[in-house]
Design an enzyme around this catalytic site. Structure first.
Site, mmCIF file in Angstrom:
data_model
loop_
_atom_site.group_PDB
_atom_site.id
_atom_site.type_symbol
_atom_site.label_atom_id
_atom_site.label_comp_id
_atom_site.label_asym_id
_atom_site.label_seq_id
_atom_site.Cartn_x
_atom_site.Cartn_y
_atom_site.Cartn_z
ATOM 1 N N ARG A 10 0.852 -1.192 0.000
ATOM 2 C CA ARG A 10 0.000 0.000 0.000
ATOM 3 C C ARG A 10 0.890 1.244 0.000
ATOM 4 O O ARG A 10 0.645 2.204 -0.716
ATOM 5 C CB ARG A 10 -0.955 0.019 1.217
ATOM 6 C CG ARG A 10 -1.655 1.362 1.376
ATOM 7 C CD ARG A 10 -2.907 1.367 2.242
ATOM 8 N NE ARG A 10 -2.872 0.453 3.357
ATOM 9 C CZ ARG A 10 -2.107 0.601 4.453
ATOM 10 N NH1 ARG A 10 -1.315 1.652 4.587
ATOM 11 N NH2 ARG A 10 -2.144 -0.292 5.419
ATOM 12 N N LYS A 21 -8.272 6.319 -19.250
ATOM 13 C CA LYS A 21 -8.613 6.820 -20.581
ATOM 14 C C LYS A 21 -7.373 6.803 -21.488
ATOM 15 O O LYS A 21 -6.878 5.751 -21.792
ATOM 16 C CB LYS A 21 -9.239 8.216 -20.447
ATOM 17 C CG LYS A 21 -10.257 8.340 -19.297
ATOM 18 C CD LYS A 21 -11.513 7.514 -19.494
ATOM 19 C CE LYS A 21 -12.417 7.418 -18.266
ATOM 20 N NZ LYS A 21 -12.808 8.676 -17.648
ATOM 21 N N ASP A 30 -7.684 18.603 -14.097
ATOM 22 C CA ASP A 30 -7.973 17.268 -14.627
ATOM 23 C C ASP A 30 -7.525 17.273 -16.093
ATOM 24 O O ASP A 30 -8.161 17.889 -16.945
ATOM 25 C CB ASP A 30 -9.476 17.003 -14.494
ATOM 26 C CG ASP A 30 -9.884 15.610 -14.966
ATOM 27 O OD1 ASP A 30 -9.151 15.028 -15.789
ATOM 28 O OD2 ASP A 30 -10.939 15.121 -14.526
ATOM 29 N N TYR A 54 -16.723 16.404 -15.497
ATOM 30 C CA TYR A 54 -17.045 14.982 -15.454
ATOM 31 C C TYR A 54 -18.087 14.712 -14.361
ATOM 32 O O TYR A 54 -17.930 15.170 -13.215
ATOM 33 C CB TYR A 54 -15.756 14.196 -15.181
ATOM 34 C CG TYR A 54 -15.974 12.715 -15.048
ATOM 35 C CD1 TYR A 54 -16.363 11.966 -16.152
ATOM 36 C CD2 TYR A 54 -15.814 12.070 -13.835
ATOM 37 C CE1 TYR A 54 -16.579 10.595 -16.035
ATOM 38 C CE2 TYR A 54 -16.025 10.711 -13.711
ATOM 39 C CZ TYR A 54 -16.414 9.978 -14.813
ATOM 40 O OH TYR A 54 -16.627 8.632 -14.686
HETATM 41 C C1 PLP Z 1 -13.293 9.080 -16.391
HETATM 42 C C2 PLP Z 1 -12.971 10.410 -15.896
HETATM 43 C C3 PLP Z 1 -12.739 10.640 -14.537
HETATM 44 C C4 PLP Z 1 -12.881 9.557 -13.494
HETATM 45 O O1 PLP Z 1 -11.896 8.580 -13.635
HETATM 46 P P1 PLP Z 1 -12.109 7.038 -13.238
HETATM 47 O O2 PLP Z 1 -10.822 6.412 -13.641
HETATM 48 O O3 PLP Z 1 -13.300 6.550 -14.003
HETATM 49 O O4 PLP Z 1 -12.359 7.011 -11.771
HETATM 50 C C5 PLP Z 1 -12.389 11.920 -14.142
HETATM 51 N N1 PLP Z 1 -12.286 12.936 -15.039
HETATM 52 C C6 PLP Z 1 -12.500 12.748 -16.355
HETATM 53 C C7 PLP Z 1 -12.363 13.892 -17.284
HETATM 54 C C8 PLP Z 1 -12.856 11.486 -16.826
HETATM 55 O O5 PLP Z 1 -13.093 11.324 -18.129
#
Ligand code: PLP
Length: 384
Positions: A51, A200, A175, A103
């Site tokens: 962890r 992604k 983000d 998101y």
């Molecule tokens: C998918 C996504 C998230 C969340 O990420 P997870 O890996 O699904 O928890 C946050 N911000 C954006 C822009 C996303 O496309």
């Protein structure tokens, strides 16, 4: 040459990486272990418990830091776990100013989990950065930005926002999931924390759920490492390995995502059955100039509204698509289509959602790296 001086494409492959110490393995082994032998209490080889740290995860974390031009990387069990760690820097009574068009899961985490712990979130249209200053007060601690925004493809001027946050002594987190460091490197623009859903584009193959943070400041890194270990939402060794493998082709994938994205954006824009296309590469996009300055390309994410579109029309189109798979998520090699109002953004109340443009007829595409003619043919048959 030190790896720090490498250019971006080389960094995706070599940044922070070295052959494994045991046998010279070029890819880091998947250290599928929870614990590590100690010769005497505290007598270990740098790892005590997975962890806190795991060598495969360390390899990924170093790669993440390298491609974002940061110093410290952290890999989490999901993008939302990474965001969660950032919010845990705050205390009850603190306020956050966030992009209004963001998101759905981030919105849900802010409103439904953290508001009850006494943290207040103010949602602001940041495509005009002047909207931010009037929301700042003595309780404001963090500004949360997403750019390009999901799914409206608004662009926020990171340099301008960072000037505001620096002036007021606020943390600025971005983000960077949609753009990836291939297109935009927020730390270079004065941002404090870069966050990714590595699920992604970074992973890129729709086979993991992983999150990431990258920072340059040592004290901030220490606080986040503490939270990562104390809360424990870490990325496992197998997922670390897969994400690291994905990052090694980020630059070639992104190049094709951009080419295909541009072709599809123009195809849709010229199509008689289309009402409106949202893509920051169009010269008439409200923040096209900012996009051109802060990004080196416009990516593979496109949203559009079919002509005279209703909820039902949008559903029909996404159901008819054959190469574009109807699915949540984005950023993989395969093309995906989504219906934000009923899928990714269903957790945002309809009124809030429509204020930022996420109407019932909106369709979002994650343009993959297939032959673009096949993608156009698929859209053509679904639209007619
Ligand atoms: C998918 C996504 C998230 C969340 O990420 P997870 O890996 O699904 O928890 C946050 N911000 C954006 C822009 C996303 O496309």
């Amino acid at each position: 040459m030190s790896k720090k001086e490498l250019k971006f494409n080389s960094k995706t492959i070599h940044g922070g990486q070295h052959p494994d110490k045991a046998y010279g393995a070029v890819m880091p082994p998947i250290y599928q272990t929870s614990t590590y032998a100690q010769s005497t209490p505290g007598g270990h080889l740098g790892y005590e418990y997975s962890r806190s740290a795991n060598p495969t995860r360390t390899a990924l974390e170093k790669a993440l830091a390298s491609i974002e031009n940061g110093e410290y990387g952290m890999a989490f069990g999901s993008g939302l776990a990474a965001i969660d760690a950032v919010i845990k820097l705050l205390s009850p009574g603190d306020e956050v100013i966030s992009t209004s068009d963001l998101y759905g899961g981030s919105y849900r985490l802010f409103k439904r989990v953290y508001e009850k712990f006494g943290i207040t979130f103010r949602f602001v249209d940041m495509s005009d950065v002047n909207n931010i200053s009037s929301q700042i007060n003595e309780k404001t601690k963090l500004v949360w930005v997403e750019t390009p925004t999901n799914p409206m493809m608004n662009i926020i001027d990171l340099k301008a926002v960072s000037e505001i946050t620096k002036k007021h002594g606020l943390l600025l987190a971005v983000d960077n999931t949609f753009a990836t460091p291939y297109l935009q490197r927020p730390l270079d623009l004065g941002v404090d924390i870069v966050m990714h859903s590595a699920t992604k584009y970074l992973g890129g193959h729709s086979d993991v759920v992983v999150g990431a943070l990258v920072v340059s400041d040592k004290e901030l890194a220490d606080r986040l490492y503490f939270i990562q270990n104390a809360s424990g939402a870490v990325c496992g060794p197998m997922d670390s390995f897969l994400t690291l493998r994905g990052i090694k082709t980020l630059h070639v994938r992104m190049q094709r995502h951009c080419e295909n994205g541009e072709a599809i954006a123009h195809f849709l824009n010229n199509h008689p059955k289309i009402e409106k296309v949202y893509w920051p590469g169009f010269e008439n996009h409200p923040n096209h100039k900012v996009a051109k300055n802060q990004m080196s390309g416009f990516g593979g994410m496109i949203s559009f509204i079919p002509k005279g579109g209703s909820y039902q029309d949008a559903i029909k189109i996404v159901e008819k698509l054959k190469i574009f798979t109807l699915a949540e998520s984005l950023g993989g090699v395969e093309s995906l289509a989504g219906h934000p109002a009923s899928m990714t953004h269903a957790s945002i109340p309809k009124e809030e959602r429509e204020k930022s443009g996420v109407v019932d007829a909106l369709i979002r595409l994650s343009v993959g790296i297939e032959d673009v003619e096949d993608l156009m043919d698929d859209l053509e048959q679904a639209l007619t």
